[in-house]
Design an enzyme around this catalytic site. Structure first.
Site, PDB file in Angstrom:
ATOM      1  N   GLY A  35      16.195  -2.968  -2.694  1.00  0.00           N
ATOM      2  CA  GLY A  35      16.030  -2.787  -1.259  1.00  0.00           C
ATOM      3  C   GLY A  35      15.350  -1.467  -0.942  1.00  0.00           C
ATOM      4  N   LEU A  37      12.764  -1.066   0.881  1.00  0.00           N
ATOM      5  CA  LEU A  37      11.412  -1.442   0.479  1.00  0.00           C
ATOM      6  C   LEU A  37      10.349  -0.564   1.136  1.00  0.00           C
ATOM      7  CD1 LEU A  37      11.746  -5.334   0.654  1.00  0.00           C
ATOM      8  CD2 LEU A  37      12.274  -3.796  -1.250  1.00  0.00           C
ATOM      9  N   HIS A  38       9.298  -0.289   0.373  1.00  0.00           N
ATOM     10  CA  HIS A  38       8.158   0.479   0.870  1.00  0.00           C
ATOM     11  C   HIS A  38       6.878  -0.241   0.448  1.00  0.00           C
ATOM     12  CE1 HIS A  38       7.906   1.854  -3.274  1.00  0.00           C
ATOM     13  NE2 HIS A  38       9.123   2.380  -3.195  1.00  0.00           N
ATOM     14  N   ASP A  39       5.740   0.398   0.700  1.00  0.00           N
ATOM     15  CA  ASP A  39       4.470  -0.272   0.425  1.00  0.00           C
ATOM     16  C   ASP A  39       4.264  -0.562  -1.060  1.00  0.00           C
ATOM     17  OD1 ASP A  39       3.878  -0.328   3.086  1.00  0.00           O
ATOM     18  OD2 ASP A  39       2.440   1.323   3.048  1.00  0.00           O
ATOM     19  N   GLY A  40       4.929   0.201  -1.924  1.00  0.00           N
ATOM     20  CA  GLY A  40       4.845  -0.106  -3.342  1.00  0.00           C
ATOM     21  C   GLY A  40       5.461  -1.457  -3.659  1.00  0.00           C
ATOM     22  N   HIS A  41       6.614  -1.735  -3.050  1.00  0.00           N
ATOM     23  CA  HIS A  41       7.230  -3.053  -3.230  1.00  0.00           C
ATOM     24  C   HIS A  41       6.335  -4.155  -2.654  1.00  0.00           C
ATOM     25  CE1 HIS A  41      10.939  -0.412  -3.186  1.00  0.00           C
ATOM     26  NE2 HIS A  41      11.116  -1.089  -4.304  1.00  0.00           N
ATOM     27  N   GLY A 152       6.935  -2.135 -11.084  1.00  0.00           N
ATOM     28  CA  GLY A 152       5.955  -1.088 -10.867  1.00  0.00           C
ATOM     29  C   GLY A 152       5.879  -0.122 -12.038  1.00  0.00           C
ATOM     30  N   GLU A 153       4.702   0.426 -12.263  1.00  0.00           N
ATOM     31  CA  GLU A 153       4.513   1.379 -13.353  1.00  0.00           C
ATOM     32  C   GLU A 153       5.106   2.749 -13.048  1.00  0.00           C
ATOM     33  OE1 GLU A 153       0.381   1.497 -14.369  1.00  0.00           O
ATOM     34  OE2 GLU A 153       0.525  -0.310 -15.627  1.00  0.00           O
ATOM     35  N   LYS A 154       5.535   2.989 -11.819  1.00  0.00           N
ATOM     36  CA  LYS A 154       6.152   4.292 -11.536  1.00  0.00           C
ATOM     37  C   LYS A 154       7.359   4.518 -12.438  1.00  0.00           C
ATOM     38  CE  LYS A 154       8.891   5.148  -8.107  1.00  0.00           C
ATOM     39  NZ  LYS A 154      10.033   5.801  -8.831  1.00  0.00           N
TER      40      LYS A 154
END
EC number: 6.3.2.1
Length: 283
Positions: A35, A37-41, A152-154
């Site tokens: 949860g 959530l941001h633009d990466g999600h 995500g690669e983060k």
């Protein structure tokens, strides 16, 4: 008007919903989240929609991956905003179990991995983290039975750990990594960025700048150790306390001494104020 996703919170309801989604042999992608959530999600959801005909998103704040001194209670819970984002993206299914559903009374199993999970990065500072991650992701894969899952690669070490687990256990899920999504000033998007004070938010860009500067110097032929030392000075000067800043093989996460050792990823974890951030870049 956007079509509302199917929201399920129990395993029987999930199975019924999946039977419907899987009609006519539709391919299914899973985007696991906690949860906030941001633009990466959102970028993961959009990639999932390009790769599969149906998309499921899980929202579960996993207590098993938080140590007692970490921020489980304070972790942002933004259900209404998350639902609005996922509705706008036309997600097909939201799997939103509670802790009792994921870890019922008597639950006594854990998936423990080696390899990338023991690389001496996040595992060195958060020793229970990957046991919690692999267990919950393994359960999500078993529950949802996706064809592919996007990460995500983060959280680069996490991506490598989950991919290794899926391969080693023959889970039948293709783990797909997606590029880091950054703010305009370079800061990697993270649900924890909201913890930053305005002053620390401005300073936080030093993480990305330090990594990119080191990568540039390594590509130009400078020794890895010297390039990382210069970036460590930049990051520390911005007010960070560094947990690690290292060059690792991009696939195995083994330490590397030079570019001849294979594709390189630079990874950092550091704390500014009370907020711990991670980031990485390819060389």
């Amino acid at each position: 008007m956007s079509r509302s996703p199917v929201i399920v919170r129990t395993l029987p309801a999930l199975r019924r919903a999946l039977d419907t989604l899987r009609a006519r042999n539709a391919s299914l992608a899973l985007v696991p989240t906690m949860g906030a959530l941001h633009d990466g999600h959102v970028s993961l959801v959009r990639l999932a929609k390009r790769r599969a005909s149906k998309v499921a998103v899980s929202i579960f704040i996993n207590p098993a991956q938080f140590a007692p001194n970490e921020d489980f209670a304070a972790y942002p819970r933004t259900w209404k905003a998350d639902l609005a984002r996922l509705t706008a993206e036309k997600v097909d299914l939201i799997w939103n179990p509670d802790a009792k559903t994921m870890y019922p009374a008597g639950f006594a199993s854990k998936i423990l991995t080696e390899g990338p999970a023991l690389a001496g990065l996040e595992d060195r500072f958060r020793p229970q983290f990957f046991g919690g991650v692999t267990t919950v992701v393994g359960k999500l894969f078993a529950q949802v039975r996706p064809d592919l899952a996007l990460f995500g690669e983060k959280d680069f070490q996490q991506l490598r750990v989950v991919a290794r687990m899926a391969r080693d256990l023959d889970l039948g899920v293709k783990v797909v990594g997606a590029q880091i999504v950054r703010e305009r000033d370079g800061l990697a998007m993270s649900s924890r960025n909201r913890y930053l004070s305005p002053e620390h938010r401005e300073s936080a860009t030093a993480l990305c700048r330090g990594l990119k500067e080191a990568a540039k110097r390594i590509r130009a032929g400078e020794a890895i150790e010297a390039a990382l030392a210069g970036s460590a000075a930049l990051i520390t000067a911005a007010g960070f306390k560094i947990d690690y800043l290292e060059a690792r093989h991009a696939e195995t996460l083994a330490p590397v001494a030079s570019r001849k050792d294979g594709p390189i990823r630079l990874l950092v974890a550091a704390t500014i104020g009370t907020t711990r951030l991670i980031d990485n870049v390819a060389v």
